[in-house]
Scaffold this motif. Structure first.
Motif, PDB file in Angstrom:
ATOM      1  N   GLN A  11       0.829  -1.186   0.000  1.00  0.00           N
ATOM      2  CA  GLN A  11       0.000   0.000   0.000  1.00  0.00           C
ATOM      3  C   GLN A  11       0.866   1.239   0.000  1.00  0.00           C
ATOM      4  O   GLN A  11       1.989   1.251   0.485  1.00  0.00           O
ATOM      5  N   ASP A  12       0.376   2.320  -0.576  1.00  0.00           N
ATOM      6  CA  ASP A  12       1.117   3.551  -0.769  1.00  0.00           C
ATOM      7  C   ASP A  12       0.997   4.425   0.482  1.00  0.00           C
ATOM      8  O   ASP A  12      -0.053   4.979   0.764  1.00  0.00           O
ATOM      9  N   GLY A  13       2.096   4.578   1.229  1.00  0.00           N
ATOM     10  CA  GLY A  13       2.062   5.370   2.450  1.00  0.00           C
ATOM     11  C   GLY A  13       1.118   4.756   3.446  1.00  0.00           C
ATOM     12  O   GLY A  13       1.277   3.645   3.882  1.00  0.00           O
ATOM     13  N   ALA A  14       0.060   5.500   3.793  1.00  0.00           N
ATOM     14  CA  ALA A  14      -0.951   4.990   4.731  1.00  0.00           C
ATOM     15  C   ALA A  14      -2.132   4.423   3.987  1.00  0.00           C
ATOM     16  O   ALA A  14      -3.221   4.341   4.490  1.00  0.00           O
ATOM     17  N   GLY A  15      -1.873   4.029   2.714  1.00  0.00           N
ATOM     18  CA  GLY A  15      -2.960   3.442   1.933  1.00  0.00           C
ATOM     19  C   GLY A  15      -3.760   4.485   1.205  1.00  0.00           C
ATOM     20  O   GLY A  15      -4.884   4.227   0.810  1.00  0.00           O
ATOM     21  N   ARG A  16      -3.182   5.690   0.984  1.00  0.00           N
ATOM     22  CA  ARG A  16      -3.925   6.762   0.348  1.00  0.00           C
ATOM     23  C   ARG A  16      -3.329   7.107  -1.013  1.00  0.00           C
ATOM     24  O   ARG A  16      -3.427   8.236  -1.471  1.00  0.00           O
ATOM     25  N   GLY A  17      -2.635   6.110  -1.672  1.00  0.00           N
ATOM     26  CA  GLY A  17      -1.992   6.392  -2.947  1.00  0.00           C
ATOM     27  C   GLY A  17      -3.000   6.699  -4.030  1.00  0.00           C
ATOM     28  O   GLY A  17      -4.170   6.327  -3.969  1.00  0.00           O
ATOM     29  N   ALA A  24     -10.670   2.698  -8.293  1.00  0.00           N
ATOM     30  CA  ALA A  24     -11.344   3.173  -7.082  1.00  0.00           C
ATOM     31  C   ALA A  24     -12.756   2.609  -7.002  1.00  0.00           C
ATOM     32  O   ALA A  24     -13.226   2.227  -5.921  1.00  0.00           O
ATOM     33  N   VAL A  25     -13.434   2.529  -8.132  1.00  0.00           N
ATOM     34  CA  VAL A  25     -14.781   1.958  -8.160  1.00  0.00           C
ATOM     35  C   VAL A  25     -14.734   0.483  -7.777  1.00  0.00           C
ATOM     36  O   VAL A  25     -15.563  -0.009  -6.998  1.00  0.00           O
ATOM     37  N   ARG A  26     -13.751  -0.222  -8.299  1.00  0.00           N
ATOM     38  CA  ARG A  26     -13.618  -1.647  -7.983  1.00  0.00           C
ATOM     39  C   ARG A  26     -13.342  -1.850  -6.503  1.00  0.00           C
ATOM     40  O   ARG A  26     -13.918  -2.739  -5.868  1.00  0.00           O
ATOM     41  N   ARG A  27     -12.471  -1.014  -5.914  1.00  0.00           N
ATOM     42  CA  ARG A  27     -12.168  -1.147  -4.492  1.00  0.00           C
ATOM     43  C   ARG A  27     -13.398  -0.845  -3.638  1.00  0.00           C
ATOM     44  O   ARG A  27     -13.626  -1.504  -2.617  1.00  0.00           O
ATOM     45  N   SER A  28     -14.178   0.136  -4.049  1.00  0.00           N
ATOM     46  CA  SER A  28     -15.399   0.464  -3.300  1.00  0.00           C
ATOM     47  C   SER A  28     -16.393  -0.677  -3.348  1.00  0.00           C
ATOM     48  O   SER A  28     -17.040  -1.016  -2.348  1.00  0.00           O
ATOM     49  N   GLU A  29     -16.528  -1.290  -4.510  1.00  0.00           N
ATOM     50  CA  GLU A  29     -17.436  -2.429  -4.654  1.00  0.00           C
ATOM     51  C   GLU A  29     -16.945  -3.604  -3.820  1.00  0.00           C
ATOM     52  O   GLU A  29     -17.740  -4.301  -3.169  1.00  0.00           O
ATOM     53  N   LEU A  30     -15.635  -3.830  -3.805  1.00  0.00           N
ATOM     54  CA  LEU A  30     -15.060  -4.894  -2.987  1.00  0.00           C
ATOM     55  C   LEU A  30     -15.332  -4.650  -1.511  1.00  0.00           C
ATOM     56  O   LEU A  30     -15.717  -5.564  -0.771  1.00  0.00           O
ATOM     57  N   LEU A  78      -8.925  -2.852   3.776  1.00  0.00           N
ATOM     58  CA  LEU A  78      -9.584  -3.467   2.620  1.00  0.00           C
ATOM     59  C   LEU A  78     -11.064  -3.097   2.610  1.00  0.00           C
ATOM     60  O   LEU A  78     -11.631  -2.767   1.559  1.00  0.00           O
ATOM     61  N   GLU A  79     -11.704  -3.147   3.792  1.00  0.00           N
ATOM     62  CA  GLU A  79     -13.119  -2.783   3.883  1.00  0.00           C
ATOM     63  C   GLU A  79     -13.338  -1.271   3.807  1.00  0.00           C
ATOM     64  O   GLU A  79     -14.477  -0.814   3.637  1.00  0.00           O
ATOM     65  N   GLN A  80     -12.272  -0.508   3.909  1.00  0.00           N
ATOM     66  CA  GLN A  80     -12.367   0.941   3.766  1.00  0.00           C
ATOM     67  C   GLN A  80     -12.002   1.393   2.351  1.00  0.00           C
ATOM     68  O   GLN A  80     -11.887   2.591   2.097  1.00  0.00           O
ATOM     69  N   ALA A  81     -11.807   0.440   1.459  1.00  0.00           N
ATOM     70  CA  ALA A  81     -11.489   0.721   0.050  1.00  0.00           C
ATOM     71  C   ALA A  81     -10.162   1.457  -0.111  1.00  0.00           C
ATOM     72  O   ALA A  81      -9.987   2.251  -1.039  1.00  0.00           O
ATOM     73  N   ARG A  82      -9.213   1.167   0.792  1.00  0.00           N
ATOM     74  CA  ARG A  82      -7.889   1.768   0.654  1.00  0.00           C
ATOM     75  C   ARG A  82      -7.170   1.184  -0.564  1.00  0.00           C
ATOM     76  O   ARG A  82      -7.495   0.098  -1.049  1.00  0.00           O
ATOM     77  N   ALA A  83      -6.145   1.885  -1.025  1.00  0.00           N
ATOM     78  CA  ALA A  83      -5.376   1.463  -2.206  1.00  0.00           C
ATOM     79  C   ALA A  83      -4.340   0.423  -1.818  1.00  0.00           C
ATOM     80  O   ALA A  83      -3.133   0.682  -1.786  1.00  0.00           O
ATOM     81  N   ILE A  84      -4.806  -0.775  -1.499  1.00  0.00           N
ATOM     82  CA  ILE A  84      -3.918  -1.885  -1.188  1.00  0.00           C
ATOM     83  C   ILE A  84      -4.273  -3.048  -2.090  1.00  0.00           C
ATOM     84  O   ILE A  84      -5.348  -3.086  -2.691  1.00  0.00           O
ATOM     85  N   ARG A  85      -3.352  -4.003  -2.192  1.00  0.00           N
ATOM     86  CA  ARG A  85      -3.575  -5.154  -3.068  1.00  0.00           C
ATOM     87  C   ARG A  85      -3.605  -6.439  -2.257  1.00  0.00           C
ATOM     88  O   ARG A  85      -2.905  -6.550  -1.248  1.00  0.00           O
ATOM     89  N   ALA A  86      -4.377  -7.395  -2.723  1.00  0.00           N
ATOM     90  CA  ALA A  86      -4.460  -8.701  -2.073  1.00  0.00           C
ATOM     91  C   ALA A  86      -3.973  -9.767  -3.044  1.00  0.00           C
ATOM     92  O   ALA A  86      -4.284  -9.730  -4.236  1.00  0.00           O
ATOM     93  N   SER A  87      -3.214 -10.710  -2.549  1.00  0.00           N
ATOM     94  CA  SER A  87      -2.747 -11.817  -3.372  1.00  0.00           C
ATOM     95  C   SER A  87      -3.840 -12.866  -3.513  1.00  0.00           C
ATOM     96  O   SER A  87      -4.863 -12.823  -2.817  1.00  0.00           O
ATOM     97  N   ALA A  88      -3.614 -13.833  -4.400  1.00  0.00           N
ATOM     98  CA  ALA A  88      -4.574 -14.923  -4.575  1.00  0.00           C
ATOM     99  C   ALA A  88      -4.712 -15.735  -3.290  1.00  0.00           C
ATOM    100  O   ALA A  88      -5.811 -16.169  -2.929  1.00  0.00           O
ATOM    101  N   ALA A  89      -3.591 -15.928  -2.569  1.00  0.00           N
ATOM    102  CA  ALA A  89      -3.634 -16.713  -1.325  1.00  0.00           C
ATOM    103  C   ALA A  89      -4.485 -16.017  -0.270  1.00  0.00           C
ATOM    104  O   ALA A  89      -5.254 -16.662   0.450  1.00  0.00           O
ATOM    105  N   VAL A  90      -4.361 -14.695  -0.180  1.00  0.00           N
ATOM    106  CA  VAL A  90      -5.150 -13.946   0.797  1.00  0.00           C
ATOM    107  C   VAL A  90      -6.624 -13.947   0.410  1.00  0.00           C
ATOM    108  O   VAL A  90      -7.510 -14.116   1.261  1.00  0.00           O
ATOM    109  N   ALA A  91      -6.902 -13.748  -0.881  1.00  0.00           N
ATOM    110  CA  ALA A  91      -8.294 -13.773  -1.342  1.00  0.00           C
ATOM    111  C   ALA A  91      -8.924 -15.131  -1.055  1.00  0.00           C
ATOM    112  O   ALA A  91     -10.090 -15.223  -0.651  1.00  0.00           O
TER     113      ALA A  91
END
Length: 297
Positions: A11-17, A24-30, A78-91
């Motif tokens: 994640q970028d800094g505190a997740g605000r990249g 952003a739409v995809r993260r919000s939907e997630l 993740l539930e706050q739609a921050r700019a972070i990524r999840a791997s397949a294992a985490v998903a």
């Protein structure tokens, strides 16, 4: 160490990249999807104590994080739609923690943007209504084919178009396998080299979405072992989208057939499709009637 340790560093800094608007739409939907799935599960369903009165329905975020083996802060982001990524294992871990059914699981992986490491064959079940539709299309050859080119269902016309598919073991009813290893398919396909080139390029393009599915790599390994021609074409690294190029068949009984393929997608594009061949001329149309004539069935 939790599964999310690597993701915490992406994640970028505190997740605000900064991120693209569609991301952003995809993260919000997630985020909405995860919250809705979490809130529907009771502690009893996952073997947790209720812990007295709860202010919100379902599980707490820290409980989901614990069940999935990820960090609480990371899951909260993740539930706050921050700019972070999840791997397949985490998903995969989150899907299990939230008791997702196959459809929900596919939705989760689509929103996360990674391939599912656990292949699911449920999508290969052909509904009875689709099977009836395929049968009713006779004498037009028709089949249900998935992204891996497995033949899931076919009608009489398709069964007799090249060879008797009913006599082929189910595990070998794959268009790629048949084209490269079955002599009858090489004999009947008039433009075999062109068909083979297009199929390999289309298969490679689809495989990019299934790199974590061992059934795809296993098929490629089998074809490499059985067909030097496949290995030669595969080494070109070409990709191509599905097309509607006229297919030409030299049928040993009814003669030359010119057929135009039409695909009706039964799943997201590059997924399962209903493939139908329509005659390109009147002669082919008449020969299709002969192909399925009762005295030749």
């Amino acid at each position: 160490m939790t599964l999310a340790l690597a993701e915490d560093r992406t994640q970028d800094g505190a997740g605000r990249g900064d991120a693209a608007p569609d991301d952003a739409v995809r993260r919000s939907e997630l985020a909405r999807f995860l919250r809705s799935r979490r809130e529907r599960i009771t502690p009893d369903e996952v073997g947790l104590a209720s812990g007295g009165r709860r202010r919100t329905p379902g599980l707490r975020r820290e409980e989901v994080a614990s069940l999935a083996g990820v960090g609480v802060t990371w899951y909260t982001w993740l539930e706050q739609a921050r700019a972070i990524r999840a791997s397949a294992a985490v998903a995969d871990a989150i899907a299990r923690a939230l008791l997702l059914d196959p459809t929900e699981r596919r939705h989760l992986f689509a929103l996360v943007g990674v391939g599912d490491p656990v292949p699911h064959d449920a999508c290969d079940a052909v509904p009875s209504g689709v099977r009836s539709m395929v049968d009713e299309l006779d004498p037009l050859p028709a089949a249900v084919v998935n992204a891996r080119h497995d033949l899931l269902a076919h009608n009489r016309a398709y069964n007799h178009l090249v060879a008797d598919l009913d006599a082929v073991p189910v595990e070998e009813r794959n268009c790629m396998w048949l084209v490269f290893t079955h002599p009858a398919w090489r004999d009947v396909l008039e433009d075999w080299e062109d068909v083979a080139c297009r199929m390999v390029a289309q298969f490679r393009a689809c495989m990019a979405e299934h790199l974590d599915d061992s059934s795809w790599s296993a098929l490629v390994d089998r074809l490499h072992a059985e067909s030097p021609e496949f290995a030669r074409l595969w080494s070109r690294n070409e990709v191509r989208a599905p097309d509607t190029t006229t297919r030409r068949f030299r049928h040993p009984r009814v003669g030359r057939l010119e057929l135009r393929p039409t695909a009706m997608w039964l799943a997201p594009r590059h997924g399962t499709r209903l493939l139908t061949y329509t005659p390109a001329d009147a002669t082919t149309r008449a020969r299709l009637d002969d192909l399925v004539a009762p005295d030749h069935g």
